[in-house]
Design an enzyme around this catalytic site. Structure first.
Site, mmCIF file in Angstrom:
data_model
loop_
_atom_site.group_PDB
_atom_site.id
_atom_site.type_symbol
_atom_site.label_atom_id
_atom_site.label_comp_id
_atom_site.label_asym_id
_atom_site.label_seq_id
_atom_site.Cartn_x
_atom_site.Cartn_y
_atom_site.Cartn_z
ATOM 1 N N GLU A 81 81.630 17.147 29.586
ATOM 2 C CA GLU A 81 81.365 18.867 29.921
ATOM 3 C C GLU A 81 80.695 18.807 31.279
ATOM 4 O O GLU A 81 80.088 19.740 31.652
ATOM 5 C CB GLU A 81 80.672 19.395 28.843
ATOM 6 C CG GLU A 81 81.593 19.559 27.480
ATOM 7 C CD GLU A 81 81.355 20.729 26.859
ATOM 8 O OE1 GLU A 81 80.926 21.962 27.307
ATOM 9 O OE2 GLU A 81 81.682 20.903 25.869
ATOM 10 N N HIS A 139 82.007 24.147 28.712
ATOM 11 C CA HIS A 139 82.428 23.651 29.983
ATOM 12 C C HIS A 139 83.726 23.216 30.385
ATOM 13 O O HIS A 139 84.112 22.505 29.684
ATOM 14 C CB HIS A 139 81.414 22.914 30.828
ATOM 15 C CG HIS A 139 79.965 23.646 30.403
ATOM 16 N ND1 HIS A 139 79.358 23.417 29.416
ATOM 17 C CD2 HIS A 139 79.026 24.051 31.496
ATOM 18 C CE1 HIS A 139 77.792 24.107 29.568
ATOM 19 N NE2 HIS A 139 77.930 24.301 30.691
ATOM 20 N N LYS A 166 77.597 30.822 26.049
ATOM 21 C CA LYS A 166 77.827 30.376 27.305
ATOM 22 C C LYS A 166 79.136 29.659 27.669
ATOM 23 O O LYS A 166 79.573 28.642 26.767
ATOM 24 C CB LYS A 166 76.703 29.558 27.650
ATOM 25 C CG LYS A 166 76.932 29.154 29.159
ATOM 26 C CD LYS A 166 76.109 27.999 29.691
ATOM 27 C CE LYS A 166 76.436 27.304 31.169
ATOM 28 N NZ LYS A 166 75.580 26.129 31.549
#
Length: 251
Positions: A81, A139, A166
């Site tokens: 990530e 991510h 997130k």
């Protein structure tokens, strides 16, 4: 007065620490503190002694002592990530996060949603027992997935009963930035936990400035050194956020 993620109507500014050695990390921290961020993230995957648990804990305590009321996020970003190569397995990284929860007063640990389900549930249990909050992250440094996929990742964080969701993605075109902002606004109105979303790189830099308008509770800025492409210097970001706040309050 410390600021926790999601407690403020305005997005908080977080600056990363990315030093390889203890003295580098503490030097960066001194630089960053002078610029008064709302939150500080220690990217421990940059730390050369990450496999020395005692040294990680001791440095975490030093950072917390220097930061005072400013909340900290402890992050071990995996190489898959966008993180640095580290000599720890995923399970060992989760265990180090758990050790941070047990032995320091750091407010947040980051946990990637790509971890095994049982590892995430284990860390959630340890964090809850020690009053630590978890930032559940996803991510993608290559592209921007579909709006549906991003929404699912944000929902996963809530389903795991984690504290903050997130998502950071890489745009290939401006339309990708609109996808990220659109799903942020939709998720903000649907989910109960705070969100952090950003589009990275040159196209995505705008999302770091206006993401708060769409529901992102935190944005990352360069304090000493950048930890991801497209981060804006903290001084510039503060100015932009102040202008946006004033403009949106004006009649």
């Amino acid at each position: 007065m410390s600021k926790m993620i999601g407690a403020s109507e305005q997005p908080l500014i977080c600056t990363p620490l990315v030093g390889k050695k203890r003295e580098n990390v503490l030097g960066e921290l001194a630089d960053v503190l002078a610029k008064k961020p709302d939150i500080i993230e220690w990217r421990a995957d940059f730390f050369e002694e990450i496999d020395q648990t005692d040294r990680v804990i001791n440095l975490a305590k030093e950072i917390k002592e220097m930061a005072g009321d400013i909340p900290l996020i402890f992050t071990i970003r995996s190489i898959r990530e966008g993180g640095q190569p580290i000599p720890l397995s995923d399970e060992e990284a989760i265990e180090l996060n758990a050790t941070i929860c047990r032995n320091t007063k750091i407010e947040y640990v980051d946990c990637e949603l790509s971890n095994k389900k049982e590892h995430i549930q284990y860390l959630r249990k340890i964090a809850a027992e020690n009053g630590t909050r978890i930032v559940a992250s996803y991510h993608n440094f290559d592209s921007t997935p579909s709006q549906k996929f991003i929404a699912q990742k944000l929902e996963e964080a809530e389903q795991y009963q984690l504290d903050v969701a997130k998502v950071a993605v890489m745009p290939q075109k401006l339309e990708d930035v609109l996808t990220l902002l659109s799903v942020t606004l939709e998720a903000k109105n649907r989910l109960k936990i705070p969100l952090i979303t950003m589009s990275m790189g040159k196209y995505g830099a705008i999302s770091r400035m206006i993401g708060g308008v769409f529901g992102s509770a935190l944005t990352f800025a360069v304090g000493a050194k950048s930890s991801a492409p497209g981060q804006v210097p903290i001084e510039d970001l503060k100015t932009v956020l102040e202008v946006i706040e004033r403009s949106m309050k004006s009649k």
